[in-house]
Design a protein around this motif. Structure first.
Motif, mmCIF file in Angstrom:
data_model
loop_
_atom_site.group_PDB
_atom_site.id
_atom_site.type_symbol
_atom_site.label_atom_id
_atom_site.label_comp_id
_atom_site.label_asym_id
_atom_site.label_seq_id
_atom_site.Cartn_x
_atom_site.Cartn_y
_atom_site.Cartn_z
ATOM 1 N N VAL A 36 45.893 -36.454 42.735
ATOM 2 C CA VAL A 36 45.991 -37.729 43.435
ATOM 3 C C VAL A 36 45.633 -37.596 44.905
ATOM 4 C CG1 VAL A 36 47.788 -38.578 41.865
ATOM 5 C CG2 VAL A 36 48.447 -37.498 44.001
ATOM 6 N N VAL A 37 45.229 -38.727 45.481
ATOM 7 C CA VAL A 37 45.057 -38.892 46.915
ATOM 8 C C VAL A 37 46.062 -39.954 47.316
ATOM 9 C CG1 VAL A 37 43.508 -39.583 48.776
ATOM 10 C CG2 VAL A 37 42.599 -38.360 46.795
ATOM 11 N N ILE A 38 46.867 -39.646 48.334
ATOM 12 C CA ILE A 38 47.885 -40.603 48.771
ATOM 13 C C ILE A 38 47.522 -41.111 50.159
ATOM 14 C CG2 ILE A 38 50.321 -40.965 49.304
ATOM 15 C CD1 ILE A 38 50.968 -38.737 47.304
ATOM 16 N N GLU A 39 47.284 -42.420 50.256
ATOM 17 C CA GLU A 39 47.054 -43.095 51.531
ATOM 18 C C GLU A 39 47.895 -44.364 51.486
ATOM 19 O OE1 GLU A 39 42.829 -43.422 52.094
ATOM 20 O OE2 GLU A 39 42.625 -41.289 52.506
ATOM 21 N N ASN A 40 47.262 -45.539 51.488
ATOM 22 C CA ASN A 40 47.998 -46.797 51.331
ATOM 23 C C ASN A 40 48.317 -47.063 49.877
ATOM 24 O OD1 ASN A 40 47.773 -47.111 54.051
ATOM 25 N ND2 ASN A 40 46.140 -48.615 53.954
ATOM 26 N N VAL A 41 47.543 -46.448 48.989
ATOM 27 C CA VAL A 41 47.763 -46.497 47.553
ATOM 28 C C VAL A 41 47.642 -45.074 47.034
ATOM 29 C CG1 VAL A 41 46.827 -48.837 47.277
ATOM 30 C CG2 VAL A 41 45.348 -46.875 46.941
ATOM 31 N N MET A 42 48.174 -44.830 45.852
ATOM 32 C CA MET A 42 48.029 -43.529 45.215
ATOM 33 C C MET A 42 46.846 -43.641 44.261
ATOM 34 S SD MET A 42 50.689 -41.289 42.936
ATOM 35 C CE MET A 42 51.778 -41.077 44.325
ATOM 36 N N VAL A 43 45.800 -42.871 44.527
ATOM 37 C CA VAL A 43 44.604 -42.891 43.689
ATOM 38 C C VAL A 43 44.641 -41.681 42.775
ATOM 39 C CG1 VAL A 43 42.081 -42.832 43.647
ATOM 40 C CG2 VAL A 43 43.269 -44.064 45.482
ATOM 41 N N VAL A 44 44.701 -41.921 41.468
ATOM 42 C CA VAL A 44 44.665 -40.844 40.488
ATOM 43 C C VAL A 44 43.196 -40.537 40.232
ATOM 44 C CG1 VAL A 44 45.290 -40.101 38.165
ATOM 45 C CG2 VAL A 44 46.846 -41.580 39.458
ATOM 46 N N LYS A 45 42.773 -39.325 40.655
ATOM 47 C CA LYS A 45 41.367 -38.946 40.549
ATOM 48 C C LYS A 45 41.015 -38.391 39.185
ATOM 49 C CE LYS A 45 41.387 -35.929 43.753
ATOM 50 N NZ LYS A 45 40.938 -34.903 44.697
ATOM 51 N N THR A 46 41.915 -37.626 38.608
ATOM 52 C CA THR A 46 41.658 -37.034 37.298
ATOM 53 C C THR A 46 42.972 -36.688 36.630
ATOM 54 O OG1 THR A 46 40.282 -35.448 36.088
ATOM 55 C CG2 THR A 46 41.431 -34.606 38.025
ATOM 56 N N ILE A 47 42.898 -36.366 35.360
ATOM 57 C CA ILE A 47 44.048 -35.970 34.550
ATOM 58 C C ILE A 47 43.699 -34.623 33.935
ATOM 59 C CG2 ILE A 47 45.554 -36.599 32.622
ATOM 60 C CD1 ILE A 47 45.555 -38.744 34.782
ATOM 61 N N MET A 48 44.613 -33.663 34.045
ATOM 62 C CA MET A 48 44.342 -32.327 33.521
ATOM 63 C C MET A 48 45.414 -31.924 32.519
ATOM 64 S SD MET A 48 43.308 -30.582 37.132
ATOM 65 C CE MET A 48 44.511 -31.469 38.100
ATOM 66 N N HIS A 49 45.067 -31.005 31.639
ATOM 67 C CA HIS A 49 46.041 -30.414 30.735
ATOM 68 C C HIS A 49 45.834 -28.912 30.764
ATOM 69 C CE1 HIS A 49 43.241 -30.237 27.035
ATOM 70 N NE2 HIS A 49 42.520 -30.481 28.101
ATOM 71 N N HIS A 50 46.769 -28.166 30.216
ATOM 72 C CA HIS A 50 46.756 -26.706 30.312
ATOM 73 C C HIS A 50 46.644 -26.275 31.782
ATOM 74 C CE1 HIS A 50 46.542 -26.121 26.004
ATOM 75 N NE2 HIS A 50 45.560 -26.998 25.952
ATOM 76 N N TRP A 51 47.232 -27.058 32.670
ATOM 77 C CA TRP A 51 47.156 -26.782 34.099
ATOM 78 C C TRP A 51 48.052 -25.603 34.441
ATOM 79 C CZ3 TRP A 51 50.161 -27.404 38.694
ATOM 80 C CH2 TRP A 51 49.413 -27.422 39.874
ATOM 81 N N GLU A 52 47.669 -24.814 35.412
ATOM 82 C CA GLU A 52 48.485 -23.686 35.854
ATOM 83 C C GLU A 52 48.872 -23.880 37.294
ATOM 84 O OE1 GLU A 52 46.754 -19.881 35.052
ATOM 85 O OE2 GLU A 52 46.100 -20.474 33.058
ATOM 86 N N ASN A 53 50.149 -23.731 37.578
ATOM 87 C CA ASN A 53 50.659 -23.842 38.939
ATOM 88 C C ASN A 53 50.578 -22.452 39.571
ATOM 89 O OD1 ASN A 53 51.919 -24.522 41.308
ATOM 90 N ND2 ASN A 53 53.958 -24.362 40.454
ATOM 91 N N THR A 54 49.530 -22.211 40.313
ATOM 92 C CA THR A 54 49.370 -20.917 40.963
ATOM 93 C C THR A 54 49.731 -21.039 42.430
ATOM 94 O OG1 THR A 54 47.038 -21.398 41.345
ATOM 95 C CG2 THR A 54 47.574 -20.127 39.365
ATOM 96 N N PRO A 55 50.264 -19.986 43.013
ATOM 97 C CA PRO A 55 50.684 -20.041 44.436
ATOM 98 C C PRO A 55 49.570 -20.330 45.391
ATOM 99 C CG PRO A 55 51.238 -17.910 43.434
ATOM 100 C CD PRO A 55 50.526 -18.718 42.403
#
Length: 77
Positions: free
Chosen positions: A58-77
């Motif tokens: 997402v991009v957060i400004e005056n609205v939250m814009v969802v740019k894409t949707i992912m699956h099998h995502w990994e939270n890496t440091p």
């Protein structure tokens, strides 16, 4: 805050078998990770799905814009 889905995000939702309710659940109750310059990843694990983690970029400004949707995502440091 209003949430806007790009056409790309809508296509990814359909491909990944997700609806707007699931995307909003990720936004409302997921974990937010800063990606820099107003961009964020918001992700959440769903035990009943086999394609975890689910993530919205997402991009957060005056609205939250969802740019894409992912699956099998990994939270890496």
């Amino acid at each position: 805050m209003p949430v806007v889905l790009t056409e790309h995000a809508k296509q990814r939702m359909q491909k990944r078998g997700m609806d707007e309710g699931l995307v909003l659940e990720i936004i409302d109750t997921g974990i937010q990770k800063d990606a820099g310059n107003g961009h964020f990843w918001i992700y959440k694990n769903f035990e009943h799905r086999q394609d975890n983690l689910l993530c919205v970029a997402v991009v957060i400004e005056n609205v939250m814009v969802v740019k894409t949707i992912m699956h099998h995502w990994e939270n890496t440091p």
